[in-house]
Design an enzyme around this catalytic site. Structure first.
Site, PDB file in Angstrom:
ATOM      1  N   ARG A  75       0.840  -1.203   0.000  1.00  0.00           N
ATOM      2  CA  ARG A  75       0.000   0.000   0.000  1.00  0.00           C
ATOM      3  C   ARG A  75       0.874   1.252   0.000  1.00  0.00           C
ATOM      4  O   ARG A  75       1.838   1.355   0.772  1.00  0.00           O
ATOM      5  CB  ARG A  75      -0.895  -0.011   1.235  1.00  0.00           C
ATOM      6  CG  ARG A  75      -1.858   1.154   1.353  1.00  0.00           C
ATOM      7  CD  ARG A  75      -2.651   1.059   2.650  1.00  0.00           C
ATOM      8  NE  ARG A  75      -3.538  -0.104   2.660  1.00  0.00           N
ATOM      9  CZ  ARG A  75      -3.981  -0.699   3.776  1.00  0.00           C
ATOM     10  NH1 ARG A  75      -3.608  -0.261   4.960  1.00  0.00           N
ATOM     11  NH2 ARG A  75      -4.794  -1.732   3.693  1.00  0.00           N
ATOM     12  N   ARG A 144      -1.694   6.575   9.879  1.00  0.00           N
ATOM     13  CA  ARG A 144      -1.872   6.081   8.519  1.00  0.00           C
ATOM     14  C   ARG A 144      -1.964   7.247   7.529  1.00  0.00           C
ATOM     15  O   ARG A 144      -1.690   8.394   7.869  1.00  0.00           O
ATOM     16  CB  ARG A 144      -3.146   5.219   8.451  1.00  0.00           C
ATOM     17  CG  ARG A 144      -3.156   4.016   9.410  1.00  0.00           C
ATOM     18  CD  ARG A 144      -2.250   2.901   8.962  1.00  0.00           C
ATOM     19  NE  ARG A 144      -2.399   1.700   9.769  1.00  0.00           N
ATOM     20  CZ  ARG A 144      -3.254   0.701   9.535  1.00  0.00           C
ATOM     21  NH1 ARG A 144      -4.107   0.799   8.530  1.00  0.00           N
ATOM     22  NH2 ARG A 144      -3.274  -0.376  10.301  1.00  0.00           N
ATOM     23  N   LYS A 208      -3.642   1.207  15.061  1.00  0.00           N
ATOM     24  CA  LYS A 208      -3.614   2.153  13.944  1.00  0.00           C
ATOM     25  C   LYS A 208      -4.249   3.481  14.348  1.00  0.00           C
ATOM     26  O   LYS A 208      -5.086   3.535  15.249  1.00  0.00           O
ATOM     27  CB  LYS A 208      -4.345   1.563  12.741  1.00  0.00           C
ATOM     28  CG  LYS A 208      -5.791   1.189  12.989  1.00  0.00           C
ATOM     29  CD  LYS A 208      -6.354   0.431  11.799  1.00  0.00           C
ATOM     30  CE  LYS A 208      -7.748  -0.095  12.090  1.00  0.00           C
ATOM     31  NZ  LYS A 208      -8.277  -0.894  10.972  1.00  0.00           N
ATOM     32  N   LYS A 210      -5.831   7.143  12.603  1.00  0.00           N
ATOM     33  CA  LYS A 210      -6.315   7.698  11.344  1.00  0.00           C
ATOM     34  C   LYS A 210      -6.754   9.150  11.513  1.00  0.00           C
ATOM     35  O   LYS A 210      -7.437   9.485  12.481  1.00  0.00           O
ATOM     36  CB  LYS A 210      -7.479   6.858  10.818  1.00  0.00           C
ATOM     37  CG  LYS A 210      -7.081   5.420  10.502  1.00  0.00           C
ATOM     38  CD  LYS A 210      -8.260   4.605   9.991  1.00  0.00           C
ATOM     39  CE  LYS A 210      -7.826   3.186   9.606  1.00  0.00           C
ATOM     40  NZ  LYS A 210      -8.965   2.392   9.096  1.00  0.00           N
ATOM     41  N   CYS A 431     -15.190  -3.491   0.663  1.00  0.00           N
ATOM     42  CA  CYS A 431     -13.798  -3.799   0.989  1.00  0.00           C
ATOM     43  C   CYS A 431     -13.309  -4.946   0.105  1.00  0.00           C
ATOM     44  O   CYS A 431     -14.079  -5.573  -0.622  1.00  0.00           O
ATOM     45  CB  CYS A 431     -13.669  -4.155   2.459  1.00  0.00           C
ATOM     46  SG  CYS A 431     -14.441  -5.741   2.893  1.00  0.00           S
ATOM     47  N   CYS A 437      -8.015 -11.221   2.009  1.00  0.00           N
ATOM     48  CA  CYS A 437      -8.012 -10.710   3.383  1.00  0.00           C
ATOM     49  C   CYS A 437      -8.182 -11.860   4.375  1.00  0.00           C
ATOM     50  O   CYS A 437      -9.176 -12.595   4.317  1.00  0.00           O
ATOM     51  CB  CYS A 437      -9.129  -9.689   3.579  1.00  0.00           C
ATOM     52  SG  CYS A 437      -9.207  -9.075   5.282  1.00  0.00           S
ATOM     53  N   CYS A 476     -16.362  -8.377   6.921  1.00  0.00           N
ATOM     54  CA  CYS A 476     -16.224  -8.637   8.351  1.00  0.00           C
ATOM     55  C   CYS A 476     -16.586  -7.359   9.097  1.00  0.00           C
ATOM     56  O   CYS A 476     -16.814  -6.322   8.473  1.00  0.00           O
ATOM     57  CB  CYS A 476     -14.801  -9.107   8.688  1.00  0.00           C
ATOM     58  SG  CYS A 476     -13.602  -7.767   8.831  1.00  0.00           S
ATOM     59  N   CYS A 480     -13.708  -1.627   7.020  1.00  0.00           N
ATOM     60  CA  CYS A 480     -12.795  -0.955   6.090  1.00  0.00           C
ATOM     61  C   CYS A 480     -13.523  -0.135   5.027  1.00  0.00           C
ATOM     62  O   CYS A 480     -12.971   0.840   4.531  1.00  0.00           O
ATOM     63  CB  CYS A 480     -11.870  -1.973   5.438  1.00  0.00           C
ATOM     64  SG  CYS A 480     -10.680  -2.689   6.593  1.00  0.00           S
TER      65      CYS A 480
END
Length: 556
Positions: A75, A144, A208, A210, A431, A437, A476, A480
């Site tokens: 990414r 991120r 993470k 954001k 996603c 994934c 899930c 995302c």
């Protein structure tokens, strides 16, 4: 602050990682496997990669006593989603040489490539480096990709706000030189003090982190879904500062009610660029010191905010940053969707927004998008900007170049295809999910287009085909594609089964709510059919589907 004896396994890996190096250099030399060592699988995320395998082929390979078909997702870090023409051309070539060839636009304004085998990681990252691109800190427990409202034509403030996003990115980048050593073959630093990291220290963040910046009236970044949400405030065509919101995050865990999605809470207004960057730094440092490092399910900032309270958190930010928040400024957020068409900004430059279903840039029988974009890049006719709705803006086009861009788009069927997409499809997002994934419980991007086609028929049945409903699917509950912040959210529970959520608002101020659990396709369509029927019969004048659903289906 967490007791070291209670640290999660990932925390211990970070502490002994030697500036995120771990044994990654040695893992790359392990030719007997397509995987990397277990501890390195956590560390490689900080370098912008995830180890994955093809879940469609697990059973077949197990029967043949072969290891899983491992590969890596890589990414890019693209603050505010901007790429120059030569950079897009470089990515086009890298995708063709090392990956599945599909270029994926993410829901966070960047690009990722899938299917890169271990031996090709270094050549891929070196190719990116030659194009002045990097993957550092796009995954892992770190700040991120910083988001910024995507479309320059929507605001004269865009350039200023985009510049703020770049400065925040620079301030919160990790200082390790390990990335350059491992992937770019640079020499080790003689003086370790040069990579001393005052923000991340040797433990980085608990999870993470954001950040997004919205420019009203557009909320294309879903600003309240982020750990830090910044709303640019304009007065008399001047940027006067930012409202600051903290504690957003959408991930939860099925069957675990103490995990939850949360929208960020606004805490005050900050005047001045330097003050803002100090405030953002302080928030990250507080999360570093007080975030949960024992249980990763509770390690996001939202849980730290709720544990200590908004008042405590605000006071701690003021103490560390040396800045006293001012009262919140008024603003309006009215729109999250991208406008798929031509627009011109105050400088006379042109912009064309291309709908990219689920962010997958490829050539099809009806539209050769990948070929068209490569031609535009090689002719240097436009820059490339990515939206948080997984779409692409051909940007900064000079008036003299507009006919040439339009000619390419028509030649390869892009403009013709764009006008055929329904309002709900244009506002759909999914996603990656299966097959790559490892967290996916159900399909998303591979399945969603066909489901949208069936939903379009239901909307037409009730004369709602032009209704601009925001619908999103994730495989899930980690969110995302921000399903919890959609008017209709579909969240995977098992293969072929989804929870149905309704009632999020159109502008992004309200989460949706669980309506029905574990539905297969037939049940999803039956439920939506009934919902659309009620909406067509009982909606108030001008009422959005999300507002109607929240009022009609969740009566207290």
């Amino acid at each position: 602050m967490e007791n070291e004896n209670k640290l999660s396994s990932i925390e211990k890996i970070k502490l002994k990682s030697n500036g995120l190096r771990g044994t990654l250099a040695e893992s790359l030399k392990d030719s007997y496997t397509g995987a990397i060592r277990e501890d390195d699988q956590a560390l490689i995320k900080f370098h912008g990669m995830y180890q994955q395998d093809d879940r469609d082929r697990r059973e077949e390979r197990a029967e043949k006593k072969l290891e899983r078909l491992y590969s890596f997702m890589v990414r890019l870090r693209l603050t505010g989603g901007l790429l120059l023409p030569h950079q897009w051309a470089a990515i086009h070539h890298v995708a063709g040489k090392y990956s599945t060839e599909v270029i994926k636009i993410t829901s966070r304004q960047t690009l990722q490539l899938h299917g890169i085998i271990k031996a090709d990681i270094k050549p891929t990252l070196k190719s990116f480096h030659q194009a002045e691109l990097t993957t550092i800190a796009t995954c892992g427990d770190i700040n991120r990709n910083v988001l910024c409202s995507a479309h320059p034509a929507y605001s004269v403030l865009h350039e200023q706000v985009f510049d703020v996003a770049k400065k925040i990115t620079k301030k919160l980048l990790p200082k390790t030189h390990g990335y350059a050593e491992i992937w770019l073959d640079e020499e080790r630093l003689d003086n370790p003090e040069l990579e001393k990291d005052e923000l991340y220290e040797n433990r980085y963040l608990p999870r993470k982190f954001k950040i997004a910046i919205a420019i009203p009236p557009h909320n294309d970044v879903d600003v309240f879904a982020n750990d830090i949400g910044l709303i640019a405030i304009e007065e008399d065509n001047r940027l006067v500062g930012f409202n600051v919101a903290i504690g957003g995050g959408l991930a939860s865990t099925h069957g675990n009610p103490v995990t939850y999605p949360r929208l960020a809470t606004e805490i005050g207004f900050v005047q001045g660029e330097e003050n803002l960057i100090n405030v953002v730094y302080a928030i990250a440092a507080i999360q570093r010191d007080y975030g949960n490092r024992a249980d990763r399910k509770f390690a996001r900032l939202k849980y730290t905010v709720d544990k200590y309270g908004i008042d405590w958190f605000k006071q701690e930010i003021e103490k560390r940053s040396g800045y006293q928040f001012l009262p919140l400024k008024p603003y309006q957020l009215l729109e999250r969707a991208d406008k798929i068409d031509w627009h011109q900004n105050h400088e006379g430059k042109w912009y064309y927004t291309v709908f990219v279903e689920n962010g997958r840039v490829l050539d099809t029988d009806t539209a050769q998008l990948k070929t068209a974009l490569y031609e535009i890049a090689t002719k240097k006719l436009a820059n490339f900007r990515f939206t948080c709705n997984q779409n692409l803006i051909l940007s900064d086009i000079l008036p003299l170049n507009k006919p040439a861009v339009e000619s390419v788009l028509v030649q390869y069927g892009i403009i013709q295809a764009n006008v055929l997409f329904s309002a709900i499809r244009q506002r759909s997002m999914a996603c990656v999910a299966l097959p790559t994934c490892p967290l996916a419980l159900a399909e998303a991007q591979r399945y969603f287009p066909s489901l949208i086609s069936k939903i379009e028929l239901l909307l037409a049945k009730h004369h709602l085909e032009n209704e601009p409903i925001i619908i999103r699917m994730t495989g899930c509950p980690n969110g995302c594609a921000r399903s919890y912040a959609a008017e209709i959210g579909l969240i995977g529970t098992a293969i072929g089964k989804y929870n149905l959520y309704l009632g999020g608002d159109y502008a992004g101020f309200r989460l949706n709510k669980l309506y029905k659990e574990s539905l297969d396709e037939t049940a999803i369509l039956q439920e939506l059919d009934a919902c659309f029927k009620a909406f067509s019969q009982f909606r108030k004048r001008g009422q959005s589907f999300g507002d109607f659903s929240n009022e009609y289906f969740f009566k207290s």
